[in-house]
Write a protein that holds these residues in place. Structure first.
Motif, short mmCIF file in Angstrom:
data_model
loop_
_atom_site.label_atom_id
_atom_site.label_comp_id
_atom_site.label_asym_id
_atom_site.label_seq_id
_atom_site.Cartn_x
_atom_site.Cartn_y
_atom_site.Cartn_z
N THR A 11 -9.37 10.73 -0.72
CA THR A 11 -10.26 9.72 -1.31
C THR A 11 -9.51 8.51 -1.84
O THR A 11 -10.12 7.48 -2.13
CB THR A 11 -11.08 10.34 -2.43
OG1 THR A 11 -10.20 10.98 -3.37
CG2 THR A 11 -12.08 11.36 -1.88
N LEU A 12 -8.19 8.60 -1.98
CA LEU A 12 -7.39 7.47 -2.46
C LEU A 12 -7.13 6.43 -1.37
O LEU A 12 -6.73 5.31 -1.66
CB LEU A 12 -6.05 7.95 -3.00
CG LEU A 12 -6.08 8.76 -4.29
CD1 LEU A 12 -4.68 9.24 -4.64
CD2 LEU A 12 -6.66 7.95 -5.43
N ALA A 33 -3.63 4.27 4.57
CA ALA A 33 -3.10 3.33 3.58
C ALA A 33 -4.04 3.25 2.39
O ALA A 33 -5.27 3.16 2.56
CB ALA A 33 -2.93 1.95 4.20
N GLY A 34 -3.47 3.26 1.20
CA GLY A 34 -4.26 3.20 -0.01
C GLY A 34 -3.64 2.29 -1.04
O GLY A 34 -2.42 2.31 -1.23
N ASN A 56 -7.79 3.83 1.77
CA ASN A 56 -8.80 2.88 2.21
C ASN A 56 -8.88 2.75 3.73
O ASN A 56 -9.95 2.47 4.27
CB ASN A 56 -8.49 1.50 1.62
CG ASN A 56 -8.30 1.54 0.11
OD1 ASN A 56 -7.17 1.56 -0.39
ND2 ASN A 56 -9.39 1.56 -0.62
N TYR A 57 -7.74 2.87 4.38
CA TYR A 57 -7.68 2.64 5.82
C TYR A 57 -7.04 3.83 6.51
O TYR A 57 -6.07 4.41 6.00
CB TYR A 57 -6.86 1.38 6.13
CG TYR A 57 -7.31 0.16 5.38
CD1 TYR A 57 -6.48 -0.46 4.45
CD2 TYR A 57 -8.57 -0.40 5.59
CE1 TYR A 57 -6.88 -1.58 3.75
CE2 TYR A 57 -8.99 -1.52 4.90
CZ TYR A 57 -8.15 -2.11 3.98
OH TYR A 57 -8.55 -3.22 3.29
N TRP A 58 -7.56 4.14 7.71
CA TRP A 58 -7.07 5.29 8.48
C TRP A 58 -6.81 4.88 9.92
O TRP A 58 -7.53 4.05 10.48
CB TRP A 58 -8.12 6.41 8.47
CG TRP A 58 -8.26 7.07 7.14
CD1 TRP A 58 -8.97 6.61 6.07
CD2 TRP A 58 -7.67 8.30 6.73
NE1 TRP A 58 -8.86 7.49 5.01
CE2 TRP A 58 -8.07 8.54 5.40
CE3 TRP A 58 -6.85 9.24 7.36
CZ2 TRP A 58 -7.67 9.67 4.68
CZ3 TRP A 58 -6.46 10.37 6.65
CH2 TRP A 58 -6.88 10.58 5.33
N GLY A 59 -5.80 5.49 10.51
CA GLY A 59 -5.56 5.33 11.93
C GLY A 59 -6.41 6.31 12.73
O GLY A 59 -7.12 7.14 12.17
N GLN A 60 -6.26 6.22 14.04
CA GLN A 60 -7.09 7.03 14.93
C GLN A 60 -6.47 8.39 15.23
O GLN A 60 -7.13 9.27 15.78
CB GLN A 60 -7.33 6.28 16.25
CG GLN A 60 -6.20 6.38 17.28
CD GLN A 60 -4.93 5.65 16.89
OE1 GLN A 60 -4.93 4.84 15.97
NE2 GLN A 60 -3.85 5.94 17.59
N TYR A 106 0.83 -1.19 0.00
CA TYR A 106 0.00 0.00 0.00
C TYR A 106 0.87 1.25 0.00
O TYR A 106 1.96 1.26 0.57
CB TYR A 106 -0.89 0.04 1.24
CG TYR A 106 -2.01 -0.97 1.22
CD1 TYR A 106 -1.76 -2.30 1.53
CD2 TYR A 106 -3.31 -0.59 0.89
CE1 TYR A 106 -2.78 -3.23 1.49
CE2 TYR A 106 -4.33 -1.51 0.87
CZ TYR A 106 -4.07 -2.83 1.17
OH TYR A 106 -5.08 -3.74 1.13
N ALA A 107 0.34 2.29 -0.60
CA ALA A 107 0.92 3.61 -0.40
C ALA A 107 0.47 4.11 0.97
O ALA A 107 -0.66 3.84 1.40
CB ALA A 107 0.45 4.57 -1.48
N ILE A 108 1.35 4.82 1.65
CA ILE A 108 1.03 5.33 2.97
C ILE A 108 1.14 6.85 2.98
O ILE A 108 2.14 7.41 2.50
CB ILE A 108 1.99 4.77 4.03
CG1 ILE A 108 1.96 3.24 4.00
CG2 ILE A 108 1.62 5.29 5.42
CD1 ILE A 108 0.61 2.62 4.29
#
Length: 125
Positions: A110-111, A98-99, A113-117, A32-34
């Motif tokens: 918008t790219l 992460a995308g 998919n996942y996010w931290g808190q 994933y790109a971060i």
């Protein structure tokens, strides 16, 4: 369970340094790109830095260029953001995301998919 967890935030004096970590579980980060984002009180979230998923190329917002460094440790499934010469205007909640895309995704929420808190960074004397 897919999860991103940021750590390493805190209170630091102007000119100081912090290293933020973004640890992944449930998936392999190097696929994933971060991106690192931040949101200061009363402001919109903005992109800070990004590292691509294959070549590992990096990009930075102009406001942090030369002071921040993004890096990846695939063995630890972790991405880091080293922040040097911190300024009060760097105070914000910092998020990693992460995308599964190719290329540069600096600041394009918008790219991802996942996010931290998020982790709080406060730069103050």
């Amino acid at each position: 369970q897919v999860q991103l967890v940021e750590s390493g935030g805190g209170l630091v004096q102007p000119g100081g340094s912090l290293r933020l970590s973004c640890a992944a579980s449930g998936f392999t980060l190097d696929s994933y790109a971060i991106g690192w984002f931040r949101q200061a009180p009363g402001k919109e979230r903005e992109g800070v830095s990004c590292i691509s998923r294959r070549a590992g190329s990096t990009s930075y917002a102009d406001s942090v260029k030369g002071r921040f460094t993004i890096s990846r440790d695939n063995a630890k499934n972790t991405v880091y953001l080293l922040m040097n010469s911190l300024k009060p205007e760097d105070t914000a909640i910092y998020y990693c995301a992460a995308g599964a895309f190719l290329g540069d995704g600096l600041g394009i929420e918008t790219l991802y998919n996942y996010w931290g808190q998020g982790t709080q960074v406060t730069v103050s004397s």
